[in-house]
Design an enzyme around this catalytic site. Sequence first.
Site, PDB file in Angstrom:
ATOM      1  N   ILE A   1       0.741  -1.192   0.123  1.00  0.00           N
ATOM      2  CA  ILE A   1       0.147  -0.128  -0.191  1.00  0.00           C
ATOM      3  C   ILE A   1       0.920   1.243   0.035  1.00  0.00           C
ATOM      4  CG2 ILE A   1      -1.765   1.377   1.286  1.00  0.00           C
ATOM      5  CD1 ILE A   1      -2.830  -1.315   2.295  1.00  0.00           C
TER       6      ILE A   1
ATOM      7  N   THR B   1       9.512  -6.112   5.545  1.00  0.00           N
ATOM      8  CA  THR B   1       8.451  -6.683   4.593  1.00  0.00           C
ATOM      9  C   THR B   1       8.167  -5.996   3.258  1.00  0.00           C
ATOM     10  OG1 THR B   1       6.567  -5.847   5.614  1.00  0.00           O
ATOM     11  CG2 THR B   1       7.214  -8.009   6.207  1.00  0.00           C
TER      12      THR B   1
ATOM     13  N   TYR C   1      -3.482  -8.578  16.245  1.00  0.00           N
ATOM     14  CA  TYR C   1      -3.230  -7.468  15.267  1.00  0.00           C
ATOM     15  C   TYR C   1      -4.453  -6.444  15.300  1.00  0.00           C
ATOM     16  CZ  TYR C   1      -3.604  -5.734  10.476  1.00  0.00           C
ATOM     17  OH  TYR C   1      -3.506  -4.757   9.222  1.00  0.00           O
TER      18      TYR C   1
ATOM     19  N   LYS D   1      -4.550  -2.611  15.961  1.00  0.00           N
ATOM     20  CA  LYS D   1      -5.088  -1.319  15.183  1.00  0.00           C
ATOM     21  C   LYS D   1      -6.313  -0.562  15.860  1.00  0.00           C
ATOM     22  CE  LYS D   1      -2.733  -2.098  11.463  1.00  0.00           C
ATOM     23  NZ  LYS D   1      -1.867  -1.109  11.062  1.00  0.00           N
TER      24      LYS D   1
ATOM     25  N   VAL E   1      -9.703 -23.629  -1.999  1.00  0.00           N
ATOM     26  CA  VAL E   1     -10.635 -22.841  -1.171  1.00  0.00           C
ATOM     27  C   VAL E   1     -11.075 -23.597   0.008  1.00  0.00           C
ATOM     28  CG1 VAL E   1     -13.089 -22.006  -1.243  1.00  0.00           C
ATOM     29  CG2 VAL E   1     -11.676 -22.008  -3.405  1.00  0.00           C
TER      30      VAL E   1
ATOM     31  N   ARG F   1     -15.691 -11.315   0.972  1.00  0.00           N
ATOM     32  CA  ARG F   1     -15.130 -10.180   1.400  1.00  0.00           C
ATOM     33  C   ARG F   1     -15.399  -8.946   0.599  1.00  0.00           C
ATOM     34  NH1 ARG F   1     -14.562 -13.404   4.835  1.00  0.00           N
ATOM     35  NH2 ARG F   1     -12.425 -14.099   5.873  1.00  0.00           N
TER      36      ARG F   1
ATOM     37  N   ARG G   1     -10.336 -22.276   7.481  1.00  0.00           N
ATOM     38  CA  ARG G   1      -9.194 -21.785   8.398  1.00  0.00           C
ATOM     39  C   ARG G   1      -9.618 -21.372   9.713  1.00  0.00           C
ATOM     40  NH1 ARG G   1      -5.665 -17.554   4.739  1.00  0.00           N
ATOM     41  NH2 ARG G   1      -7.308 -16.212   5.712  1.00  0.00           N
TER      42      ARG G   1
ATOM     43  N   GLY H   1     -10.420 -19.245  12.838  1.00  0.00           N
ATOM     44  CA  GLY H   1     -10.470 -17.862  13.197  1.00  0.00           C
ATOM     45  C   GLY H   1     -10.959 -17.158  11.881  1.00  0.00           C
ATOM     46  N   ASP H   2     -11.139 -17.822  10.832  1.00  0.00           N
ATOM     47  CA  ASP H   2     -11.590 -16.970   9.430  1.00  0.00           C
ATOM     48  C   ASP H   2     -13.308 -16.390   9.881  1.00  0.00           C
ATOM     49  OD1 ASP H   2     -10.449 -16.591   7.143  1.00  0.00           O
ATOM     50  OD2 ASP H   2     -11.465 -18.380   6.173  1.00  0.00           O
TER      51      ASP H   2
END
Length: 308
Positions: free
Chosen positions: A13, A36, A147, A151, A207, A215, A272, A274-275
């Site tokens: 970004i 990163t 995370y 934020k 998938v 999303r 996944r 915690g998705d």
Amino acid sequence: MPHIIVTGAAGFIGSHTVDCLLNSGHTVTGLDNFRTGQRANLAAALTRPDFTFHECDVARPGVLAALAAARPVDAIIHLAALVSVPESIAQPALNHSLNIEATFHVAEAARLHRVPRVVFASSAAVYGEPVRLPVSESDEKNPISPYGAAKLASEAILLGHAAAYGFVVRCHRYFNVFGPRQDPASPYSGVISIFQRQYRESRPVTVYGDGCQTRDFISVHDVARANALATTASHSGIANICTGQGTSLLELASHFARRHPAAGSPIHAPARAGDILHSIGNPSEAQRTLGFRATVTVESGLAELGAE
Ligand code: UD2
């Protein structure tokens, strides 16, 4: 020309934000420690006389303040971060340092050197599983990772400083950002960059779950434009940076399959841990406060990726 500092300038970004600012006549100082970020992302910017780059770590006290002291700054766009949710779960202390302490140093640099505006990269992760769709800024925040919590805490730190010391802070809650320069190498990269690489190599994509999860995919070009717009905002606040449109994983896979008919059908794997099931943002606050509206559709964004 307005002088803008961008932290995390060599990131996905960050580098697009730098390009957008330079192309609209700003003078830009970019900072990155290459943890990163990639120097190659700044290939165009580094040829420009109105761009200065410093390799440094904004999580270290005083680094940003020294730069803000050296030359008047019209805005800081703070994008440097630990960007991976799973990494924040594996390394909560590192998340604390890179995502909370670094933000405090940004707030202090703005206070000490009278920087009038700060734009902050927050995330839809502050909502956890949204309580309603599309989710609005005032809806409940239930972060489910260090995370997301960092934020949310960072927003509070910046807004508290802004109110106490008289500067403007814009917190941007980005939804699922995609576009050129998103690194597909990590297993935790954005799904679009992973799918793009797998379809290009004619490998079937995986998938997770039934693929009905949705999303709100927003182009990095739109995100960069929202960042640039916020550098002239007159009031502090928080805004979702999103399109308001949901795309399911199955729809996404079929967009790709149309472009790569030779690739096999997607493989299904368990969801996944915690998705989140659905994540769609209400974009009206960004439109009201910044005049920002996303313009790139998922299809046209994928066409740009395919043309690379
Ligand atoms: C996004 C952000 C994250 C955080 C979070 C907040 C990215 C890369 N991550 O995580 O930083 O803000 O939102 O909620 O933008 N998937 C597959 N196959 C794959 C890879 C992913 O099916 O090969 C699925 C995955 O299970 C998920 C969806 O695609 O349901 C999106 O995954 P993601 O990693 O791109 O982003 P997300 O929403 O988990």
